[in-house]
Design a protein around this motif. Structure first.
Motif, PDB file in Angstrom:
ATOM      1  N   LEU A 308      -7.600 -45.952  46.924  1.00  0.00           N
ATOM      2  CA  LEU A 308      -6.619 -45.401  47.865  1.00  0.00           C
ATOM      3  C   LEU A 308      -6.847 -45.820  49.302  1.00  0.00           C
ATOM      4  N   PHE A 496      -3.632 -35.895  44.041  1.00  0.00           N
ATOM      5  CA  PHE A 496      -3.979 -37.094  43.285  1.00  0.00           C
ATOM      6  C   PHE A 496      -4.684 -36.758  41.969  1.00  0.00           C
ATOM      7  N   THR A 501      -0.676 -40.778  40.520  1.00  0.00           N
ATOM      8  CA  THR A 501      -0.718 -40.816  41.982  1.00  0.00           C
ATOM      9  C   THR A 501       0.715 -40.700  42.490  1.00  0.00           C
TER      10      THR A 501
END
Length: 577
Positions: A308, A496, A501
């Motif tokens: 991420l 998340f 996601t």
């Protein structure tokens, strides 16, 4: 990795696949195998030269190439709690062999005495009576509470935490009903700190010490850290196993499943960026600029923070979610992991402790502790101050005692792991690495005679080494600091969890996702099931239908936050969609 397995790695990079899995740790490979068996074209992309991640078993080259080492993990602490072996036919078709180690652990004392932590708590209690009859009774009482926690908690570990399967919910509910008389004690234990839980139950160092040394997940005095003792329940109910041929036998078997079902794997191909088109993850770009397209989705099995904050282009996530991802904790506990392999020119002598026991058990096979309770507490305090502890408690094992094929005949291979080294050593890692290595080997020689004098080669892995070898951000073997605030719907961070996601087509798995780290495969199994469910929704109603379904779930969750007693009349409970 065996030569025949290495030769099976794809020689060139395919241009596309249904699903791309980033990272070939065992969770990524478990997910890949399930997805391939479901009929999807799956490609695993691995940064390192050999697959397996922290379950890799490799030659101890160049230092001692005739030895074979488990590079990180060694015991499969949770694998036997799952259905993965049976679902993927790993033992029946692909040659995976595992043996339960019993006792899995010993606590060794300087006077030659020892305490075996057996799978059967009654056998442990019988040995503990020698040191404290009171502690023996307390151990059996604690096991009743911990076994109740396993019955309630394990089903929810084996499902998507955000959309649990109805069967898991019912199984957990049955555990609650069956163990309702333990609920008050369970609540008190779970809410306490680890040191509080240990000191409340036990008085003798022989049982106190291993319950800290073996389980340094959270700071020992942190509220809610008492949950770590749940490992005893897993040890009792399922046993702790080791894989023949090293931990690498597990990824090798999983790769065989993947290939038999049309999938493939490429190594030495670090992913540099996730490809995003029209707000959807459509593939990866590997080192050198080559792009691989994913028709259905991308699953990353590396650290969620890596995914991420390093692989996902900035600007894809909305600001608040990006800030949350940036602050996923990977180095905030004050303690860090270290690992040492030592190749020896002869056999370690443990006769002092083996004679005391007199039961013929080879003490080299189990993972053993030999520091005191106070040394474990002092080590944790020193780490937080940036100091290398005077004594560094951990777990030691002689790998070839279980599998003689891993070293030349008559020559031992010593393995040591600790979670009690400083995250930020004040003198820097070059100094700390030597201090840590020298201290561990010096202390060990009192219990593992010969580990100091018979050295052929020593390979330490401290925080920066673990980061470099395993592409693990901040050298975290957990991928996300294992604090209680980072479990369940907050793992790795709120928004998340549940393997999905906010980016369509991008999924997460690995040790940094629900439920835990260690050799279990549960994150990979859960992630694969989540992806297959998502793909079935897309196939049934198209991607627009899947998007509408996601929006409906998010609206329902938002409504429950505003009014937790209301629910839409047409909204199924999670897991019933």
């Amino acid at each position: 990795m065996p030569e025949e397995a290495r030769s099976n790695i794809a020689a060139k990079t395919p241009r596309e696949a249904d699903v791309i899995v980033v990272g070939s740790g065992h969770n990524g490979l478990v997910a890949a195998a399930y997805l391939a068996k479901a009929g999807l074209d799956v490609l695993v992309v691995e940064a390192a030269a050999t697959p397996g991640g922290m379950t890799s078993t490799s030659s101890f080259a160049p230092e001692a190439p005739e030895y074979t080492i488990n590079e990180a993990s060694i015991q499969a602490s949770l694998f036997r709690t799952t259905t993965i072996n049976e679902d993927l036919e790993l033992s029946s078709r692909y040659g995976l062999r595992q043996t339960v180690i019993d006792p899995a652990h010993f606590q060794l004392a300087a006077d030659g005495s020892s305490l075996g932590l057996w799978r059967d708590p009654r056998k442990t209690a019988a040995e503990l009576e020698y040191f404290s009859k009171k502690d023996a009774r307390a151990l059996l009482e604690l096991y009743e509470v911990i076994d109740a926690a396993v019955a309630m908690g394990l089903p929810m570990m084996q499902t998507n935490v955000m959309q649990p399967d109805i069967k898991a919910i019912l199984t957990a509910a049955k555990g609650v009903v069956k163990n309702r008389r333990h609920l008050i004690a369970l609540g008190r234990w779970m809410s306490s700190s680890q040191v509080e839980a240990v000191e409340e139950s036990f008085e003798h160092d022989m049982i106190r010490a291993p319950l800290l040394t073996s389980l340094p997940f959270m700071p020992f005095d942190a509220d809610l850290s008492g949950w770590s003792l749940i490992y005893l329940g897993v040890l009792s109910k399922y046993g702790v196993a080791m894989f023949h041929g090293g931990t690498g036998s597990l990824p090798n078997a999983l790769i065989a499943v993947l290939k038999d079902n049309g999938g493939d794997i490429i190594t030495s191909s670090p992913v540099e960026q996730l490809l995003i088109e029209n707000a959807r993850c459509t593939g990866v770009r590997v080192r050198g600029g080559e792009e691989i397209r994913a028709r259905r989705g991308v699953l990353t099995a590396c650290s969620p923070k890596t995914t991420l904050t390093r692989l996902l282009p900035r600007g894809v996530l909305e600001h608040k979610k990006q800030v949350a991802a940036d602050h996923i904790p990977t180095r905030k506990r004050g303690i860090a992991d270290a690992k040492i392999n030592v190749a020896l020119s002869g056999r370690i002598d443990m006769s002092k402790h083996e004679k005391w026991r007199g039961d013929g058990i080879d003490l080299r096979i189990a993972c053993n502790c030999y520091h005191t309770y106070e040394q474990a507490k002092a080590a944790a305090r020193a780490c937080v101050r940036g100091k290398v502890p005077d004594a560094i408690p951990g777990l030691a094992q002689v790998t070839n005692a279980f599998d003689p094929s891993m070293s030349p005949q008559g020559k031992d291979l010593w393995w040591f792991w600790t979670g009690l080294t400083p995250s930020f050593p004040e003198d820097g890692w070059d100094v700390a690495r030597k201090q840590i290595t020298d201290s561990i080997i010096k202390d060990a020689d009192e219990y593992y005679k010969g580990v100091e004098d018979l050295q052929v080669a020593v390979r330490p892995l401290v925080l920066p080494d673990i980061e470099e070898r395993f592409w693990a951000i901040d050298g975290s073997v957990y991928h996300v600091d294992p604090t209680i605030s980072r479990f369940g719907p907050n793992k790795p961070v709120a928004g998340f969890a549940g393997y999905r996601t906010p980016v369509e087509g991008l999924f997460l798995t690995g040790s940094g996702t629900h439920p835990v780290a260690g050799i279990s495969g549960m994150p990979g199994q859960n992630a694969a099931r989540t992806m297959l469910k998502q793909f079935r929704l897309e196939d049934k109603g198209g991607r627009l239908g899947a998007l509408k379904d996601r929006l409906r779930r998010e609206r329902r969750r938002a409504a429950l936050v505003d009014d937790p007693y209301s629910s839409g009349p047409n909204d199924p409970f999670p897991g019933q969609e």
